[in-house]
Design a protein around this motif. Sequence first.
Motif, mmCIF file in Angstrom:
data_model
loop_
_atom_site.group_PDB
_atom_site.id
_atom_site.type_symbol
_atom_site.label_atom_id
_atom_site.label_comp_id
_atom_site.label_asym_id
_atom_site.label_seq_id
_atom_site.Cartn_x
_atom_site.Cartn_y
_atom_site.Cartn_z
ATOM 1 N N ALA A 228 5.710 -4.379 0.031
ATOM 2 C CA ALA A 228 5.021 -5.562 -0.855
ATOM 3 C C ALA A 228 3.692 -5.991 -0.135
ATOM 4 N N ALA A 229 3.390 -5.854 1.154
ATOM 5 C CA ALA A 229 2.389 -6.317 1.754
ATOM 6 C C ALA A 229 1.191 -5.419 1.537
ATOM 7 N N ASP A 230 1.631 -3.963 1.365
ATOM 8 C CA ASP A 230 0.562 -2.977 1.271
ATOM 9 C C ASP A 230 0.247 -2.834 -0.292
ATOM 10 N N LEU A 231 0.577 -3.421 -1.254
ATOM 11 C CA LEU A 231 0.517 -3.099 -2.627
ATOM 12 C C LEU A 231 -1.163 -3.682 -2.973
ATOM 13 N N ALA A 232 -1.587 -4.669 -2.493
ATOM 14 C CA ALA A 232 -2.915 -5.402 -2.682
ATOM 15 C C ALA A 232 -4.087 -4.286 -2.237
ATOM 16 N N GLU A 233 -3.837 -3.608 -1.117
ATOM 17 C CA GLU A 233 -4.525 -2.849 -0.272
ATOM 18 C C GLU A 233 -4.717 -1.822 -1.147
ATOM 19 N N LEU A 234 -3.427 -1.181 -1.422
ATOM 20 C CA LEU A 234 -3.591 0.162 -2.562
ATOM 21 C C LEU A 234 -4.420 -0.011 -3.614
ATOM 22 N N GLY A 235 -4.533 -1.183 -4.297
ATOM 23 C CA GLY A 235 -5.177 -1.425 -5.672
ATOM 24 C C GLY A 235 -6.988 -1.525 -5.240
ATOM 25 N N THR A 236 -7.167 -1.596 -3.866
ATOM 26 C CA THR A 236 -8.580 -1.729 -3.890
ATOM 27 C C THR A 236 -9.263 -0.375 -3.512
ATOM 28 N N HIS A 237 -8.384 0.620 -3.491
ATOM 29 C CA HIS A 237 -9.173 1.931 -3.224
ATOM 30 C C HIS A 237 -8.953 2.880 -4.450
ATOM 31 N N GLY A 238 -8.396 2.404 -5.535
ATOM 32 C CA GLY A 238 -8.498 3.131 -6.724
ATOM 33 C C GLY A 238 -7.711 2.671 -7.840
ATOM 34 N N GLN A 239 -7.561 3.222 -8.975
ATOM 35 C CA GLN A 239 -7.066 2.543 -10.198
ATOM 36 C C GLN A 239 -5.319 2.706 -10.006
ATOM 37 N N VAL A 240 -4.725 1.698 -9.931
ATOM 38 C CA VAL A 240 -3.182 1.851 -9.853
ATOM 39 C C VAL A 240 -2.589 1.987 -11.401
ATOM 40 N N SER A 241 -2.003 2.965 -11.688
ATOM 41 C CA SER A 241 -1.399 2.935 -13.140
ATOM 42 C C SER A 241 0.104 2.665 -13.310
ATOM 43 N N GLY A 242 0.838 2.371 -12.084
ATOM 44 C CA GLY A 242 2.136 2.137 -12.311
ATOM 45 C C GLY A 242 2.724 1.825 -10.899
ATOM 46 N N VAL A 243 3.578 0.556 -10.988
ATOM 47 C CA VAL A 243 4.522 0.071 -9.867
ATOM 48 C C VAL A 243 5.892 -0.001 -10.128
ATOM 49 N N THR A 244 6.684 0.565 -9.619
ATOM 50 C CA THR A 244 8.073 0.495 -9.749
ATOM 51 C C THR A 244 9.020 0.071 -8.472
ATOM 52 N N ARG A 245 9.782 -0.854 -8.772
ATOM 53 C CA ARG A 245 10.448 -1.676 -7.345
ATOM 54 C C ARG A 245 11.741 -0.624 -7.281
ATOM 55 N N LEU A 246 12.041 -0.182 -6.101
ATOM 56 C CA LEU A 246 12.979 0.777 -5.581
ATOM 57 C C LEU A 246 14.141 0.009 -5.260
ATOM 58 N N THR A 247 15.270 0.297 -5.106
ATOM 59 C CA THR A 247 16.546 -0.256 -4.792
ATOM 60 C C THR A 247 16.550 -1.100 -3.449
ATOM 61 N N ASP A 248 15.703 -0.348 -2.420
ATOM 62 C CA ASP A 248 15.666 -0.816 -1.002
ATOM 63 C C ASP A 248 14.623 -1.901 -0.779
ATOM 64 N N GLY A 249 14.063 -2.328 -1.881
ATOM 65 C CA GLY A 249 12.984 -3.395 -2.036
ATOM 66 C C GLY A 249 11.412 -2.893 -1.671
ATOM 67 N N THR A 250 11.240 -1.689 -1.415
ATOM 68 C CA THR A 250 9.806 -1.328 -1.375
ATOM 69 C C THR A 250 9.448 -0.657 -2.850
ATOM 70 N N PHE A 251 8.305 -0.187 -2.936
ATOM 71 C CA PHE A 251 7.614 -0.115 -4.372
ATOM 72 C C PHE A 251 7.259 1.280 -4.342
ATOM 73 N N ARG A 252 7.250 2.002 -5.618
ATOM 74 C CA ARG A 252 6.649 3.361 -5.626
ATOM 75 C C ARG A 252 5.603 3.256 -6.639
ATOM 76 N N VAL A 253 4.286 3.493 -6.121
ATOM 77 C CA VAL A 253 2.946 3.416 -6.807
ATOM 78 C C VAL A 253 2.314 4.490 -7.097
ATOM 79 N N ARG A 254 1.753 4.518 -8.373
ATOM 80 C CA ARG A 254 1.136 5.584 -8.838
ATOM 81 C C ARG A 254 -0.464 5.340 -8.780
ATOM 82 N N ARG A 255 -1.304 6.015 -8.333
ATOM 83 C CA ARG A 255 -2.610 5.865 -8.142
ATOM 84 C C ARG A 255 -3.510 6.972 -8.630
ATOM 85 N N LEU A 256 -4.818 6.714 -9.309
ATOM 86 C CA LEU A 256 -5.473 7.670 -9.814
ATOM 87 C C LEU A 256 -6.688 7.841 -8.706
#
Length: 283
Positions: A228-256
């Motif tokens: 979760a702490a890395d989500l904001a930084e990922l959005g600063t480097h490109g267009q995020v097109s999807g975020v899915t929460r995984l069962t272990d509490g982390t997130f799967r992020v799609r970026r363009l």
Amino acid sequence: MISLTGVTKRYRATEALTRLDVTLGDAGIVAVMGRNGAGKSTLMSILAGLAAETEGSISLLGEPLRRDRRALRAATTLLPQELRLDPAVPAREMIRYLLRLRRRPDDAVADLIEVFGLTGLADRPLGTLSGGTRQRAGLVYAFAAATPVLLLDEPTQGLDPWERLRFTEHVARVAATRLIVYSTHIVSDVEAIAGRVLILEGGQLVHNGTTDDLLARAPSVWQIDADAADLAELGTHGQVSGVTRLTDGTFRVRRLGDRFSDTAKPVPPTLLDAYIAVTGGAQ
């Protein structure tokens, strides 16, 4: 059937549409997409003959239209986002009343009430029905009107998944002989039934083609799992097109765009990826 050439629409200082060139055929399904305020409802109103263009011209069946839009209104039925109806009147009675106002037959109403799952609800006052049920009553009216062109503004708003399935199945059947233009934010509906997609951005037409044409415009797509702490930084480097929460509490992020990490994996683009890229919707 309907052609717009250089159509611009201004509301005082606001330009809602800018020099649109669009030709719509006699049959098929055309999805109109775009962010809120992109000009979708304005386009629908112009196609329905309820609003006049500030500049440009409109033709119906190859004949240029002047200020008199009665022929355009007779050829189209517009279902707006919110159909304001008397809450004390039963749904079936209101549908038939609206059809009489349009001088349209009501012989298809009973069958369409069944198609849209309103049996047992159609004789209740509209004010006692849920928003999704009132939306289905509006769809019964629109399809019963049986005009050559149907203009549906956010028609699946408030519908549950089963109701949306009924809608897409019926649209697919009707579109063999009639033109259906509908605005939507739901990409899965577009993937399911649209033969053509128009995308508006800031009043300008930024895409006019098939869903395959739109998908071809998607850039490279990368996937990475992040905390979760890395989500904001990922959005600063490109267009995020999807975020899915995984069962272990982390997130799967799609970026363009370009690859941004050695751990990012390439994945096939989706229609949503392409839509976000075309509109800049993740910025």
